[in-house]
Enzyme design. Structure first.
Site, mmCIF file in Angstrom:
data_model
loop_
_atom_site.group_PDB
_atom_site.id
_atom_site.type_symbol
_atom_site.label_atom_id
_atom_site.label_comp_id
_atom_site.label_asym_id
_atom_site.label_seq_id
_atom_site.Cartn_x
_atom_site.Cartn_y
_atom_site.Cartn_z
ATOM 1 N N HIS A 147 -20.712 -16.283 62.101
ATOM 2 C CA HIS A 147 -20.079 -17.607 62.036
ATOM 3 C C HIS A 147 -18.724 -17.586 61.317
ATOM 4 O O HIS A 147 -17.981 -18.568 61.379
ATOM 5 C CB HIS A 147 -20.978 -18.607 61.298
ATOM 6 C CG HIS A 147 -22.264 -18.909 62.003
ATOM 7 N ND1 HIS A 147 -22.319 -19.342 63.302
ATOM 8 C CD2 HIS A 147 -23.563 -18.834 61.583
ATOM 9 C CE1 HIS A 147 -23.593 -19.526 63.660
ATOM 10 N NE2 HIS A 147 -24.365 -19.221 62.626
ATOM 11 N N ASP A 184 -28.286 -13.883 68.656
ATOM 12 C CA ASP A 184 -28.757 -14.766 67.589
ATOM 13 C C ASP A 184 -28.943 -16.172 68.189
ATOM 14 O O ASP A 184 -28.244 -16.561 69.121
ATOM 15 C CB ASP A 184 -27.695 -14.801 66.479
ATOM 16 C CG ASP A 184 -28.134 -15.603 65.261
ATOM 17 O OD1 ASP A 184 -28.546 -14.979 64.266
ATOM 18 O OD2 ASP A 184 -28.054 -16.846 65.316
ATOM 19 N N HIS A 186 -28.080 -18.905 67.170
ATOM 20 C CA HIS A 186 -26.946 -19.800 66.921
ATOM 21 C C HIS A 186 -25.688 -19.245 67.559
ATOM 22 O O HIS A 186 -25.568 -18.028 67.744
ATOM 23 C CB HIS A 186 -26.783 -19.995 65.404
ATOM 24 C CG HIS A 186 -28.050 -20.438 64.739
ATOM 25 N ND1 HIS A 186 -28.907 -19.563 64.106
ATOM 26 C CD2 HIS A 186 -28.638 -21.655 64.689
ATOM 27 C CE1 HIS A 186 -29.963 -20.231 63.658
ATOM 28 N NE2 HIS A 186 -29.825 -21.505 64.009
ATOM 29 N N ASP A 272 -33.509 -14.886 64.962
ATOM 30 C CA ASP A 272 -33.904 -16.286 64.768
ATOM 31 C C ASP A 272 -34.144 -17.032 66.084
ATOM 32 O O ASP A 272 -34.450 -18.229 66.058
ATOM 33 C CB ASP A 272 -32.917 -17.033 63.852
ATOM 34 C CG ASP A 272 -31.471 -16.799 64.205
ATOM 35 O OD1 ASP A 272 -31.204 -16.288 65.297
ATOM 36 O OD2 ASP A 272 -30.601 -17.141 63.375
HETATM 37 C C1 9RB Z 1 -26.272 -28.919 56.930
HETATM 38 C C2 9RB Z 1 -25.500 -28.095 57.722
HETATM 39 C C3 9RB Z 1 -27.035 -25.109 59.098
HETATM 40 C C4 9RB Z 1 -26.389 -23.978 58.596
HETATM 41 C C5 9RB Z 1 -26.716 -22.713 59.119
HETATM 42 C C6 9RB Z 1 -27.650 -22.571 60.116
HETATM 43 C C7 9RB Z 1 -28.018 -21.281 60.707
HETATM 44 C C8 9RB Z 1 -27.316 -20.186 60.589
HETATM 45 C C9 9RB Z 1 -27.693 -18.948 61.261
HETATM 46 C C10 9RB Z 1 -28.284 -23.691 60.599
HETATM 47 C C11 9RB Z 1 -27.976 -24.944 60.100
HETATM 48 C C12 9RB Z 1 -24.422 -28.847 58.132
HETATM 49 C C13 9RB Z 1 -27.542 -28.589 56.223
HETATM 50 C C14 9RB Z 1 -23.312 -28.358 59.003
HETATM 51 O O1 9RB Z 1 -28.760 -18.444 61.246
HETATM 52 N N1 9RB Z 1 -26.789 -18.363 62.010
HETATM 53 O O2 9RB Z 1 -27.038 -17.259 62.740
HETATM 54 N N2 9RB Z 1 -26.771 -26.402 58.666
HETATM 55 N N3 9RB Z 1 -25.727 -26.793 58.029
HETATM 56 N N4 9RB Z 1 -24.509 -30.061 57.630
HETATM 57 N N5 9RB Z 1 -25.621 -30.132 56.907
HETATM 58 C C15 9RB Z 1 -26.051 -31.315 56.183
HETATM 59 ZN ZN ZN Z 2 -28.680 -17.608 63.578
#
Ligand code: 9RB
Ligand code: ZN
Length: 380
Positions: A147, A184, A186, A272
Site C-alpha cells: 500500500h 493479497d 486488498h 488475507d
Molecule cells: C480505518 C481505516 C484498514 C486498514 C488496512 C487494512 C488492510 C490492510 C492489508 C484494512 C482496513 C480507514 C480503520 C481508512 O492487509 N493490506 O494488505 N482500515 N483503515 N479508516 N478507518 C476508520
Molecule cells: Zn491485505
C-alpha cells in the site's frame, strides 16, 4: 533442480504496532479499549515456526537480509518520506507511537531500521535469483509494503518492499521487464501508483472489490501515460473463493504474463484472501494457494527461468495463514512435507463454491484489456 531462497529475521517480529484495538488506535476517552494491533507478529511467527517444524526449512537456501540504504529506498520513495519514517521511528512513546501517514500504519520505536531490513531482504532475494544462486524465493517480512506510495505509508505499510526490489533489479542487475502479481485480498495501490506510467513494470492486482483502500483498484485503473495498459485490476466481489481466483489466474494473470514476457515475476503474497481472515471476506484455502502458486511457478518457468520472488504482505489469521504459507512454499520448492492442511475438511464446502456470473463478468472485463499489453521480444 529448483533452489528456493528464504529470507526471515527475528527483527521482523520486533516491528511494534502497539496497542490498537485491531485497526483503531486505542482511545479510552472515545471508548476504544487498548488491545493488540491486527498486524502483529503472531501469524508471521507461526508461519516461520511451521516452515521450521515441518522440516521444509532444511530444504531451503536461507538468505540473510540486510538493511536497504537510503539511496535504495529513494529510488521509489521521496527523501522527505524516508526521513518522516526515520523521525517517527525515533519517538519513544511506546509501540506504534508513530505513524507512516494515514493514521492506521503504526511506526514503532526502531521500526525505520526494521522496515529497511524488510526492503533489503527483498533486494537480497532478487539479487540471489538474478545471480542464479536460487531459482525462486520467499521473503517472510514485516512490515508489509504494497500500500505504500512514493510519499505516503498506508494500510500498515511503510516502505514498498517489492517496488524497491524492482527498481534495484532494473538499476543494478540489468533486467528490464518486471511483472508484479498481487493476490493479497486488498488492492496493491501503492505498487500500482509507483509504476503507473511505466510500461517496464506490469502490475496485476487480484483483490476484494472496494475493500481497502476504499474506492481503489477498479478495472478502469489501467495505467497512465506510457504505462497505459500496464496496470491490471481484478476487483472480485466479496465472497470470491477458489473458483473465482483460479478463473482470474487463467483468464487474466497468466495471459497477461505471457504477453508481457517478464524477466522476473514478483509476487505480493498476501494470505488475507484466506477463508478465516478477519480483514477481508474472500474464501481461499491452502489448496487454493497451492494451485495458484503452481500456475505462477509454471509461468515463471516458461517466461523467465523460473524467477519468481514473493514478499509477504497481509494474512492475519494466526491459525490458518501458516497452512496457506506452507502450501505456497512447498509448491515453490517443488516438494511436500508431512504436514497437510488440518482444516481441509472444514473448508471443503467453501472451496466447492462455483464461479458466479458476477465474478465471471469482472474477470472478463479485465481480460478485455489484455491486448493493450505489447508482447515484447523476450530480453535477458
Ligand atoms: C480505518 C481505516 C484498514 C486498514 C488496512 C487494512 C488492510 C490492510 C492489508 C484494512 C482496513 C480507514 C480503520 C481508512 O492487509 N493490506 O494488505 N482500515 N483503515 N479508516 N478507518 C476508520
Ligand atoms: Zn491485505
Amino acid at each position: 533442480m529448483t533452489t528456493t531462497g528464504y529470507v526471515f529475521h527475528p527483527e521482523y517480529l520486533w516491528h511494534d504496532t502497539g496497542t490498537s484495538a485491531g485497526l483503531l488506535p486505542a482511545n479510552p476517552t472515545a471508548g476504544i479499549q487498548p488491545a493488540v494491533h491486527v498486524e502483529n507478529p503472531e501469524a508471521k511467527r507461526r508461519v516461520h515456526e511451521l516452515i521450521h517444524a515441518s522440516g521444509l526449512l532444511g530444504e531451503l537456501m536461507v538468505i540473510e537480509p540486510r538493511r536497504a540504504t537510503v539511496a535504495e529506498l529513494t529510488r521509489v520513495h521521496t527523501d522527505a518520506y524516508v526521513q518522516h519514517i526515520k523521525t517517527q521511528s525515533e519517538l519513544r512513546g511506546g509501540g506504534g507511537g508513530g505513524d507512516a501517514g494515514d493514521g492506521f500504519s503504526p511506526v514503532g520505536h526502531g521500526s525505520y531500521d526494521i522496515a529497511r531490513l524488510a526492503a533489503g531482504g527483498l533486494i537480497e532475494l532478487v539479487t540471489a535469483a538474478v545471480h542464479g544462486d536460487i531459482t525462486n524465493g520467499y521473503a517472510l517480512v514485516r512490515p508489509p509494503g504494497h500500500h505504500a506510495t512514493a510519499d505516503q505509508g498506508m494500510g500498515f505499510c511503510l516502505f514498498n518492499n517489492i517496488a524497491v526490489a524492482a527498481r534495484h533489479v532494473q538499476a543494478e542487475l540489468g533486467l528490464a521487464r518486471i511483472a508484479v502479481v498481487d493476490w493479497d485480498a486488498h488492492h496493491g495501490n501503492g505498487t500500482q501508483a509507483i509504476f503507473d506510467d511505466d510500461p517496464s513494470v506490469l502490475t496485476i492486482s487480484l483483490h476484494q472489490a472496494n475493500c481497502f483502500p476504499p474506492d481503489s483498484g477498479w478495472t478502469h485503473e489501467n495505467g497512465t501515460g506510457n504505462g497505459a495498459g500496464y496496470a491490471l485490476n481484478v476487483p472480485l466481489p466479496p465472497g470470491s473463493g477458489h473458483a473465482a481466483y483460479l478463473h482470474a489466474m487463467d483468464q487474466v494473470v497468466l495471459p497477461a504474463l505471457d504477453r508481457f514476457a517478464p524477466d522476473l515475476i514478483l509476487l505480493a503474497n498476501g494470505f488475507d484472501a484466506g477463508v478465516f481472515d478477519p480483514l477481508a471476506r474472500q474464501m481461499l484455502t491452502a489448496a487454493s494457494y497451492r494451485h495458484m502458486t503452481r500456475l505462477l511457478v509454471g509461468a515463471a518457468d516458461r517466461l523467465c527461468h523460473g524467477r519468481l520472488i514473493a514478499a509477504h504482505e497481509g494474512g492475519y489469521s494466526p491459525f490458518y495463514t501458516p497452512y496457506c504459507a506452507l502450501a505456497f512454499l512447498e509448491e515453490l520448492a517443488c516438494t511436500t512435507t508431512h504436514v497437510t492442511d488440518p482444516l481441509a475438511a472444514v473448508v471443503a464446502g467453501y472451496a466447492a463454491e462455483p464461479l458466479t456470473p458476477q465474478q465471471q463478468a469482472v474477470i472478463g472485463e479485465a481480460a478485455q484489456l489484455l491486448p493493450r499489453i505489447q508482447t515484447a521480444v523476450p530480453s535477458a
